[in-house]
Design a protein around this motif. Sequence first.
Motif, PDB file in Angstrom:
ATOM      1  N   GLY A  91       0.826  -1.233   0.093  1.00  0.00           N
ATOM      2  CA  GLY A  91       0.300   0.110   0.068  1.00  0.00           C
ATOM      3  C   GLY A  91       0.554   1.089  -0.267  1.00  0.00           C
ATOM      4  N   SER A 109       0.767   3.862  -3.096  1.00  0.00           N
ATOM      5  CA  SER A 109       0.714   5.475  -2.674  1.00  0.00           C
ATOM      6  C   SER A 109       1.364   6.153  -3.115  1.00  0.00           C
ATOM      7  N   GLY A 132       1.326   6.498  -6.349  1.00  0.00           N
ATOM      8  CA  GLY A 132       0.044   7.760  -6.882  1.00  0.00           C
ATOM      9  C   GLY A 132       0.508   9.438  -6.847  1.00  0.00           C
ATOM     10  N   PRO A 146      -8.367   7.624  -8.793  1.00  0.00           N
ATOM     11  CA  PRO A 146      -8.104   6.346  -8.581  1.00  0.00           C
ATOM     12  C   PRO A 146      -6.380   6.725  -8.390  1.00  0.00           C
ATOM     13  N   LEU A 205      -7.218   7.476  -4.570  1.00  0.00           N
ATOM     14  CA  LEU A 205      -7.446   6.043  -3.364  1.00  0.00           C
ATOM     15  C   LEU A 205      -6.518   5.340  -3.334  1.00  0.00           C
ATOM     16  N   ALA A 206      -5.365   4.853  -3.895  1.00  0.00           N
ATOM     17  CA  ALA A 206      -4.842   4.083  -4.071  1.00  0.00           C
ATOM     18  C   ALA A 206      -3.638   4.563  -2.678  1.00  0.00           C
ATOM     19  N   LYS A 208      -5.914   5.008   0.779  1.00  0.00           N
ATOM     20  CA  LYS A 208      -6.201   3.431   1.474  1.00  0.00           C
ATOM     21  C   LYS A 208      -4.878   2.705   2.021  1.00  0.00           C
ATOM     22  N   THR A 211      -9.288  -5.399  -0.456  1.00  0.00           N
ATOM     23  CA  THR A 211      -8.635  -3.763  -0.260  1.00  0.00           C
ATOM     24  C   THR A 211      -7.445  -3.693  -1.240  1.00  0.00           C
ATOM     25  N   THR A 241      -8.581  -4.919  -5.383  1.00  0.00           N
ATOM     26  CA  THR A 241      -9.124  -4.131  -6.001  1.00  0.00           C
ATOM     27  C   THR A 241      -8.473  -2.513  -6.567  1.00  0.00           C
ATOM     28  N   ILE A 242      -7.330  -2.170  -5.698  1.00  0.00           N
ATOM     29  CA  ILE A 242      -6.548  -1.490  -6.095  1.00  0.00           C
ATOM     30  C   ILE A 242      -5.997  -1.402  -7.319  1.00  0.00           C
ATOM     31  N   VAL A 264      -4.585   0.437 -10.933  1.00  0.00           N
ATOM     32  CA  VAL A 264      -3.305   0.597 -10.851  1.00  0.00           C
ATOM     33  C   VAL A 264      -2.715   0.479 -11.874  1.00  0.00           C
TER      34      VAL A 264
END
Length: 460
Positions: free
Chosen positions: A245, A249, A252, A287, A290-291, A294, A333, A336-337, A341
Amino acid sequence: MSLWGGRFSEPTDEDLKKLNDSIGFDNRLYRQDILGSIAYAQAIRDAGVITADECAQIITGLEKVLAEFEQGLFTLVEGDEDIHTAVERRLTELVGPVGGKLHTGRSRNDQIATDMRLWTIDAIGTLDEQLDMLQTALIGVASQHTDTLMPGYTHMQPAQPIVAAHWLMSFFWMIGRDRERLQDAKRRASVSPLGAGALAGNPFAIDRDTLAKQLGLSSYSHNSLDAVSDRDYVVDVLYAAAMLGAHLSRLGEDVIYYSNPLFGYLTLNDRYSTGSSLMPQKRNADPMELARGKAGRLLGNLTGLLGTLKGLPTGYNKDLQEDKEALFDSFDTVMTILPVVTAIVSTLKINADKMYAALTDDMLATELADYLVNKGMTFREAHHIVGEVVRESERQKVGIRSLSMDAYQAISDKFEPDLYEALQFEKAVARKAAAGGTAPEAVRQQITAAKAWQQSFNQE
């Protein structure tokens, strides 16, 4: 029928049921629970606890229960406290009292510990496939931009020129470490607790080594007390998910910055951008936000379970029920990401002209210091002198490439006309040719190494 109600004179309070029952989230373990039960039925058959005929009846019944789950036909009823209760209840409905023999010598403690390990191993396999696809996407885009120059940053300030492929490939190696962490977790999860009972072990002569192999696990636990309470592997996966994550992130964050018109380095495909309900012109990298967001959720799942585990006494405790929702949520989670991505990376438009236009003379200051080093000066002295050059260029409001030779030689007689040859972005990048550097040739070698790493890892 409840699996444990015989010693109580009153039914369970309804509010307690809401707190205690886990069927609302552990029903997703149905496949692992049933496969574990099939293997256990064979183990107690081989130990002489049940007959071959009874074992066959039980296995046939379990296969029917599995089919009902797979076809969406299984119906939960009042009293199905957890997945173990639900499966055994339905099994007994199908095969009669012989179904009650399945739990001989087994506890829900070693049963859930087994289910969770089997589920975790399956989940890691699914997650690894998605990570492999993201790595492939990174390589694909990077391969097209090994000569595309862009600013590199430290402290979010312009630093030195790099190539876009180098930036993209930095995330390949982050994801590679995530995959390695997950494989480490998978190895530690591949230990069978089945046969540990509630805490003291199994009183029947079951072959735990064979049982572990039937479950596809590498070995069996050597201490029954530890076996039923060990959730280290869940923490391992939650940590791996939290690190993943963090990496997503960071990707992202870069994409959000670089796709901002102030930078303009990247353009997201329309399919993976969103707009504003008020401002018609907006193109948002939602998106990736959100990454980024999360990542906090994944970290929370890790710290939450660690907080639960740190104060538990020896043996199984109901607190361990908290492992499931954290693990399931982190898996869901991330799953979903990742596809989004990966699609964003695959369809990312690199605006090479905007990247090149953002290169500024001050990014070549280190090249100028290296130039002086090649003239025999120590780097520390060169660093100081170039600092004076930068100060003078700021005073004259010109870039260091536009500063006159007279101005240079007023600072140091080591400067000669060939310095202007050194102050070129393409040459600055090309000089970083050592392994792992940003020179186009080095990055192409890096991509070749990445493909080899990926192929080797996928074959393990």
